[in-house]
Design an enzyme around this catalytic site. Structure first.
Site, PDB file in Angstrom:
ATOM      1  CB  ILE A   1      -0.956   0.007   1.209  1.00 15.79           C
ATOM      2  CG1 ILE A   1      -1.802   1.283   1.258  1.00 15.79           C
ATOM      3  CG2 ILE A   1      -0.236  -0.193   2.530  1.00 15.79           C
ATOM      4  CD1 ILE A   1      -2.896   1.250   2.342  1.00 15.79           C
ATOM      5  CB  SER A   2       1.220   4.102  -2.304  1.00 18.37           C
ATOM      6  OG  SER A   2       1.266   3.319  -3.481  1.00 18.37           O
TER       7      SER A   2
END
Ligand code: SAH
Length: 196
Positions: free
Chosen positions: A51-52
């Site tokens: 997840i960025s």
């Protein structure tokens, strides 16, 4: 998270900041990472994917210049967090994920949170989503080395393509469809998982 990581780094679009305040990031991370969900970095979501970092999610959303009428395509649903942020800023979001288990998990999380204006599909995002084109903005959250040609054909006039390009060294690019041709702006160095 919003004040220290986003506003302090120049994210200013009120719609984006509101979405980042509202979408519960801890619901999208793995159970053991909930208390780290708002840290200033990426986290593992399993299957070798991440997840960025919150700042990158906010920056890509701001670069897409969304309005409540915008139709958006995302390549790389992952855990669905960026999808939910886009859904909060736009009219409808179409998101393609190559890993079936991740798409299924994202669908569950988005349904649990009542995010209804999203369409998820399992497949190779390099082909875009031709049946629902065109899109006012396309966000790619895994890095190819070249822009997948199909994506450019699925942008509206003045549409924005936000995409990391490169392998061992990557930059985030903003490509804008303009009357005189494609405008290309290099934004900053990034590190995304590679587009498969
Ligand atoms: N936006 C996501 C980021 C996930 S990482 C989030 O907020 O969680 C990038 C994702 O792109 C991974 O889930 C990976 O499986 C997916 N991906 C990689 N190659 C792809 C391809 N060719 N088509 C669609 N998705 C792809």
């Amino acid at each position: 998270m919003v004040a220290d990581q986003l506003v302090a780094r120049g994210i200013a679009d009120p719609t984006v900041l509101a979405a980042m305040r509202t979408v519960p990031r801890h619901e999208f991370v793995l159970p053991g990472d909930r208390e780290r969900a708002h840290d200033d970095g990426p986290l593992s979501i399993g299957y070798g994917q991440t997840i960025s970092q919150p700042y990158i999610v906010a920056l890509m959303t701001e670069l897409a210049r969304l309005t409540p009428a915008s139709r958006v395509l995302e390549i790389g649903t992952g855990c669905g967090y960026q999808t939910a942020v886009l859904a909060a800023c736009a009219s409808e979001v179409w998101s393609v994920e190559i890993e079936p288990e991740l798409s299924a998990r994202a669908a569950g999380t988005l349904a649990k949170l009542g995010v209804a204006n999203v369409h998820l599909r399992v497949g190779d995002g390099s082909n875009g989503w031709p049946e629902s084109a065109r899109f006012d903005a396309i966000l790619v959250t895994a890095a190819p080395t070249e822009v997948p040609p199909a994506l450019l054909t699925q942008l509206t006039p003045d549409g924005r393509l936000v995409i990391p390009l490169g392998a061992s060294s990557q930059d985030l690019w903003l490509l804008t469809d303009a009357p005189g041709g494609l405008l290309r702006k290099r934004i900053l160095p990034v590190r995304f998982v590679l587009l498969r």
